[in-house]
Design a protein around this motif. Sequence first.
Motif, PDB file in Angstrom:
ATOM      1  N   PRO A 227      32.574 -25.185 -21.708  1.00 57.37           N
ATOM      2  CA  PRO A 227      31.357 -24.575 -22.239  1.00 57.37           C
ATOM      3  C   PRO A 227      31.577 -23.247 -22.967  1.00 57.37           C
ATOM      4  CG  PRO A 227      31.053 -25.230 -19.956  1.00 57.37           C
ATOM      5  CD  PRO A 227      32.508 -25.403 -20.259  1.00 57.37           C
ATOM      6  N   TYR A 232      31.370 -26.191 -28.255  1.00 57.13           N
ATOM      7  CA  TYR A 232      31.067 -27.016 -27.081  1.00 57.13           C
ATOM      8  C   TYR A 232      29.836 -27.890 -27.291  1.00 57.13           C
ATOM      9  CZ  TYR A 232      30.066 -28.380 -22.286  1.00 57.13           C
ATOM     10  OH  TYR A 232      29.802 -29.113 -21.157  1.00 57.13           O
ATOM     11  N   TYR A 233      28.850 -27.322 -27.954  1.00 60.31           N
ATOM     12  CA  TYR A 233      27.643 -28.118 -28.199  1.00 60.31           C
ATOM     13  C   TYR A 233      27.996 -29.400 -28.954  1.00 60.31           C
ATOM     14  CZ  TYR A 233      23.572 -30.064 -30.277  1.00 60.31           C
ATOM     15  OH  TYR A 233      22.641 -30.967 -30.658  1.00 60.31           O
ATOM     16  N   CYS A 236      29.656 -32.121 -26.789  1.00 62.06           N
ATOM     17  CA  CYS A 236      28.675 -32.836 -25.962  1.00 62.06           C
ATOM     18  C   CYS A 236      27.805 -33.739 -26.814  1.00 62.06           C
ATOM     19  CB  CYS A 236      27.793 -31.841 -25.214  1.00 62.06           C
ATOM     20  SG  CYS A 236      28.697 -30.899 -24.010  1.00 62.06           S
ATOM     21  N   PHE A 237      27.399 -33.217 -27.959  1.00 65.02           N
ATOM     22  CA  PHE A 237      26.514 -33.963 -28.847  1.00 65.02           C
ATOM     23  C   PHE A 237      27.177 -35.277 -29.267  1.00 65.02           C
ATOM     24  CE2 PHE A 237      25.347 -35.053 -33.204  1.00 65.02           C
ATOM     25  CZ  PHE A 237      23.963 -35.158 -33.097  1.00 65.02           C
ATOM     26  N   ALA A 239      29.703 -36.850 -27.838  1.00 65.25           N
ATOM     27  CA  ALA A 239      29.912 -37.726 -26.682  1.00 65.25           C
ATOM     28  C   ALA A 239      28.616 -38.460 -26.356  1.00 65.25           C
ATOM     29  CB  ALA A 239      30.379 -36.907 -25.479  1.00 65.25           C
ATOM     30  N   ASP A 240      27.538 -37.709 -26.396  1.00 64.92           N
ATOM     31  CA  ASP A 240      26.238 -38.273 -26.078  1.00 64.92           C
ATOM     32  C   ASP A 240      25.868 -39.367 -27.075  1.00 64.92           C
ATOM     33  OD1 ASP A 240      23.995 -38.496 -24.618  1.00 64.92           O
ATOM     34  OD2 ASP A 240      22.920 -36.854 -25.589  1.00 64.92           O
ATOM     35  N   VAL A 244      29.989 -41.782 -24.617  1.00 64.76           N
ATOM     36  CA  VAL A 244      31.258 -41.647 -23.895  1.00 64.76           C
ATOM     37  C   VAL A 244      31.230 -40.354 -23.084  1.00 64.76           C
ATOM     38  CG1 VAL A 244      32.443 -42.868 -25.764  1.00 64.76           C
ATOM     39  CG2 VAL A 244      32.525 -40.364 -25.682  1.00 64.76           C
ATOM     40  N   GLU A 245      32.193 -40.210 -22.186  1.00 61.29           N
ATOM     41  CA  GLU A 245      32.244 -39.004 -21.351  1.00 61.29           C
ATOM     42  C   GLU A 245      32.858 -37.846 -22.128  1.00 61.29           C
ATOM     43  OE1 GLU A 245      31.013 -38.609 -18.452  1.00 61.29           O
ATOM     44  OE2 GLU A 245      30.911 -40.584 -17.478  1.00 61.29           O
ATOM     45  N   VAL A 246      32.334 -36.648 -21.912  1.00 63.83           N
ATOM     46  CA  VAL A 246      33.017 -35.461 -22.396  1.00 63.83           C
ATOM     47  C   VAL A 246      33.747 -34.872 -21.185  1.00 63.83           C
ATOM     48  CG1 VAL A 246      30.946 -34.010 -22.142  1.00 63.83           C
ATOM     49  CG2 VAL A 246      32.805 -33.250 -23.582  1.00 63.83           C
ATOM     50  N   VAL A 247      35.066 -34.770 -21.279  1.00 62.96           N
ATOM     51  CA  VAL A 247      35.852 -34.362 -20.113  1.00 62.96           C
ATOM     52  C   VAL A 247      36.566 -33.048 -20.382  1.00 62.96           C
ATOM     53  CG1 VAL A 247      36.243 -36.775 -19.444  1.00 62.96           C
ATOM     54  CG2 VAL A 247      37.939 -35.594 -20.848  1.00 62.96           C
ATOM     55  N   GLU A 248      36.844 -32.342 -19.284  1.00 63.36           N
ATOM     56  CA  GLU A 248      37.694 -31.157 -19.362  1.00 63.36           C
ATOM     57  C   GLU A 248      39.064 -31.555 -18.803  1.00 63.36           C
ATOM     58  OE1 GLU A 248      35.712 -27.799 -17.545  1.00 63.36           O
ATOM     59  OE2 GLU A 248      33.816 -28.369 -18.461  1.00 63.36           O
ATOM     60  N   ASP A 251      39.394 -32.871 -15.361  1.00 67.38           N
ATOM     61  CA  ASP A 251      38.817 -34.183 -15.040  1.00 67.38           C
ATOM     62  C   ASP A 251      39.831 -35.311 -15.238  1.00 67.38           C
ATOM     63  OD1 ASP A 251      36.284 -33.112 -14.535  1.00 67.38           O
ATOM     64  OD2 ASP A 251      35.802 -33.124 -16.665  1.00 67.38           O
ATOM     65  N   MET A 261      40.709 -40.621 -15.450  1.00 68.45           N
ATOM     66  CA  MET A 261      39.725 -39.564 -15.199  1.00 68.45           C
ATOM     67  C   MET A 261      39.174 -39.735 -13.785  1.00 68.45           C
ATOM     68  SD  MET A 261      36.495 -40.557 -17.611  1.00 68.45           S
ATOM     69  CE  MET A 261      35.979 -42.230 -17.945  1.00 68.45           C
TER      70      MET A 261
ATOM     71  N   LEU B   2      31.917 -39.318 -14.185  1.00 68.23           N
ATOM     72  CA  LEU B   2      32.861 -38.248 -13.850  1.00 68.23           C
ATOM     73  C   LEU B   2      32.398 -37.517 -12.590  1.00 68.23           C
ATOM     74  CD1 LEU B   2      33.735 -36.214 -17.057  1.00 68.23           C
ATOM     75  CD2 LEU B   2      35.222 -37.721 -15.748  1.00 68.23           C
ATOM     76  N   ARG B   4      32.907 -34.482 -11.815  1.00 66.02           N
ATOM     77  CA  ARG B   4      32.369 -33.169 -12.177  1.00 66.02           C
ATOM     78  C   ARG B   4      30.921 -33.298 -12.658  1.00 66.02           C
ATOM     79  NH1 ARG B   4      32.260 -30.914 -17.018  1.00 66.02           N
ATOM     80  NH2 ARG B   4      33.735 -32.426 -17.805  1.00 66.02           N
ATOM     81  N   ARG B  97      24.090 -27.373 -18.848  1.00 66.03           N
ATOM     82  CA  ARG B  97      24.842 -27.187 -20.079  1.00 66.03           C
ATOM     83  C   ARG B  97      26.220 -27.835 -19.964  1.00 66.03           C
ATOM     84  NH1 ARG B  97      27.669 -22.961 -22.827  1.00 66.03           N
ATOM     85  NH2 ARG B  97      27.219 -23.183 -25.029  1.00 66.03           N
ATOM     86  N   ARG B 100      25.567 -31.715 -20.519  1.00 68.40           N
ATOM     87  CA  ARG B 100      24.534 -32.050 -21.495  1.00 68.40           C
ATOM     88  C   ARG B 100      24.410 -33.542 -21.745  1.00 68.40           C
ATOM     89  NH1 ARG B 100      21.917 -29.186 -25.502  1.00 68.40           N
ATOM     90  NH2 ARG B 100      21.349 -31.246 -26.188  1.00 68.40           N
ATOM     91  N   THR B 101      25.550 -34.218 -21.825  1.00 66.71           N
ATOM     92  CA  THR B 101      25.522 -35.634 -22.199  1.00 66.71           C
ATOM     93  C   THR B 101      24.862 -36.490 -21.129  1.00 66.71           C
ATOM     94  OG1 THR B 101      27.674 -35.950 -21.222  1.00 66.71           O
ATOM     95  CG2 THR B 101      27.608 -35.442 -23.556  1.00 66.71           C
TER      96      THR B 101
END
Lengths: 491, 312
Positions: A227, A232-233, A236-237, A239-240, A244-248, A251, A261, B2, B4, B97, B100-101
């Motif tokens: 984040p 970062y926005y 996520c956008f 992925a959404d 699909v997953e947004v991973v760090e 993860d 994951m 996930l 997390r 945040r 978000r997804t």
Amino acid sequence: MSQPRTSAYDEMRGEDGVRAAYAEIERWLRATPREHLDRKKQEAELLFRRIGITFAVYGEGGDPERLIPFDIIPRIIARSEWEKLSAGLRQRVRALNAFLADVYGRQEILRAGRIPKPLVLENEGYRQEMVGMVPPGGVYTHVAGIDMVRTAPAEFYVLEDNCRTPSGVSYMLENREAMLRLFPRLCARHRICPVGRYPEELLETLKAVAPASAGASPTVVILTPGPYNSAYYEHCFLADEMGVEVVEGADLFVQDKVVFMRTTAGPKRVDVIYRRIDDEFLDPEVFRPDSLVGVPGLMAAYRAGNVALANAPGAGIADDKAIYPYVPEMVRFYLGEEPLLANVPTFLCEREEDRKYVLDNLDKLVVKLAKGSGGYGMLIGPHATRDQRAEFHARILARPGDYIAQPTLALSTCPTVVEQGIAPRHVDLRPFILSGKEIRIVPGGLTRVALKEGSLVVNSSQGGGTKDTWVLDDEGPAAALLGQAQAQAQG
Amino acid sequence: MLSRTADSLFWLARYTERAGNVARGLAVASRMAAVSARLGDEVEEWRALLTASGGEAGFRRKYEAPTAEAVIHWLVFDPDNPSGIIPCFEAARRNARAVRTALTVDMWEALNDGWNHLRKLQPEAAEGDNLPDLLGWVRERVTLFNGAAHETMLRDEAWHFVRLGTMLERADNSARLLDVRHKLLTPEAEGAVDYVQWQAVLRAVSALRSYQWIYRDRLQPQRIAELLILRPELPRSLLSCLAEVSDTLEAIAVGQGGRRGECHRLAGGMHAQLRYGRIEAIFAQGLHEFLTGMIARAAELGGEIEEFYIRG
């Protein structure tokens, strides 16, 4: 309306009046009171703030979540212009990918002497780790952002290539959403090519490069630094939108050269990683050992062919500013074609002849760091003071290899809402080119606009804004769609 | 999903629910302070609220006495109170945040708009006659969030973890709310306390009218306790909350091909105990003992859920 005299190409107004593609926009601007535009501008800001479309700026004080200023007047490109651009972009990206495959493989372009060897092999962007391996599908720069500027009706230049992790595509999509919400009638009066398919095209592209082991429905993820990253926005956008997953980094983990994951149902195998973190942070076992956002063992899994990374590590060698002057040569060498898109003439201060010219003509040139980005550390000669030029003179002499120079281009302008009214402001364009099994481009891109009068710097970190970019199917306004699809009502 | 993401969904729901519960508590306490001033024990109201919110120790480190101003500041603004309204919204939004997804646009907007408003809130907004408006607004935001989740979320794991967070937090809140007033609810206390105290307990869980609908009789302590603990009709009763927690855990397990752990056993046990429990037996055991036992087991359940799905 203030109309400063400038030699820049005005995209709305020519010598003989308003250009056809802008006719409706011009009528609309004349018919719309200033207060209304201001109100819409505020609505737009509220909209962006509500959806949370911000870019994060930490460590500078002030609000860490900032809005990129959005200009409500769209930038228009006629379909015929776009077709030419698009053909040029496809060609350029094919050449860039071929170049990457070559410099990490047989190095034919170097052996043929078309690009100086040390420029590539001793470049920081060149990743030894990639030598001798072929990424899944043979693609290196799956998502490329090519920055274009315009100087005349049929004159576009490539300002720079972005082959690593170009950002901004979420603004292309959200700007369109905002325009459709704020000005539905204006939009309806134009035949605007839709851009909304981009996420689907991106997902197709990513799936297309999955390793064979992945089977029919590969698991795709977006890897984000988290984040606190400025984009970062966007991570996520996308992925959404793709589902699909947004991973760090935390993860993911690697076991027996396979990436997994952590999920609520236990470990799940990952096939394609659209990574939005830089090469150096990908894998602490291979690159920077202090990286906390990477995944230990990722490169081993990649080299074993068990996971695809987009974009490929090492793709940055293709967008290096010192390599840039050679891109037209790549087109000729790999494709046997003449380049459709022109480069801006570029002087490499490393070369003695170029350096001499640059130092003698600092007042006419733009000087950039060969490795910089974001508009930091550049000199715009014609706008600089004597002291600033003297400073760059000394810096170039001290480290010539760090600098390149280009003539100052008269960037085209678009009408923009500014404090004094509506005035022309300089713009550029970043279209996004997807390479998987085939090359895909949605008609449009991110238009960035320099909001300060006369400014040529469009970067958001330097006070630039964005506009929605409309590729129009024809140059005239669409016929009003009347009497269609009445909503059903009770009774 | 996930791990997390599940963790963030669980906690964003918990924090959101907590912010709403604190607002409910504050609204009742301020009303009680207004009507019980004649009894000279208004300070007691604020003290009870502090205890129920579980942050008494932290409060004592910073403030001299539980005056109205101090408690309101602590429960609305104070960044050192992780259970205060603004810090809860902030934590909820931070979690939102990060995932978000996994949220729908409506859920995100409910939280983000709320946070954008709260972060600019001036101290005057919680002063004097402004307080009820603020608290009403907070409850609206929480209701909006819950409604947005209900109306727009896919019924998948993301939804389940949001519901787990909401329901576990709500169960904890109902138990604490009753527990700080358990002395008022023993049969011996009947008649000795002001009727308004009982009303207050019911108001805090939006159940004053519900009581009348179910019992059609004057307020009696044992029935109030029964309503909040054992009645399936009341959406904030311990039984309702634990029933949903247990069902939700079961739904996740079914979705994962029957994978179950200690959290499933614990939730099922708590649900069964409430479902087949009798208020007479609870009073015989001691209301306070029963409630503190419930609070402890709910905390243990939260830990087991994390152990199984997040860290496991």
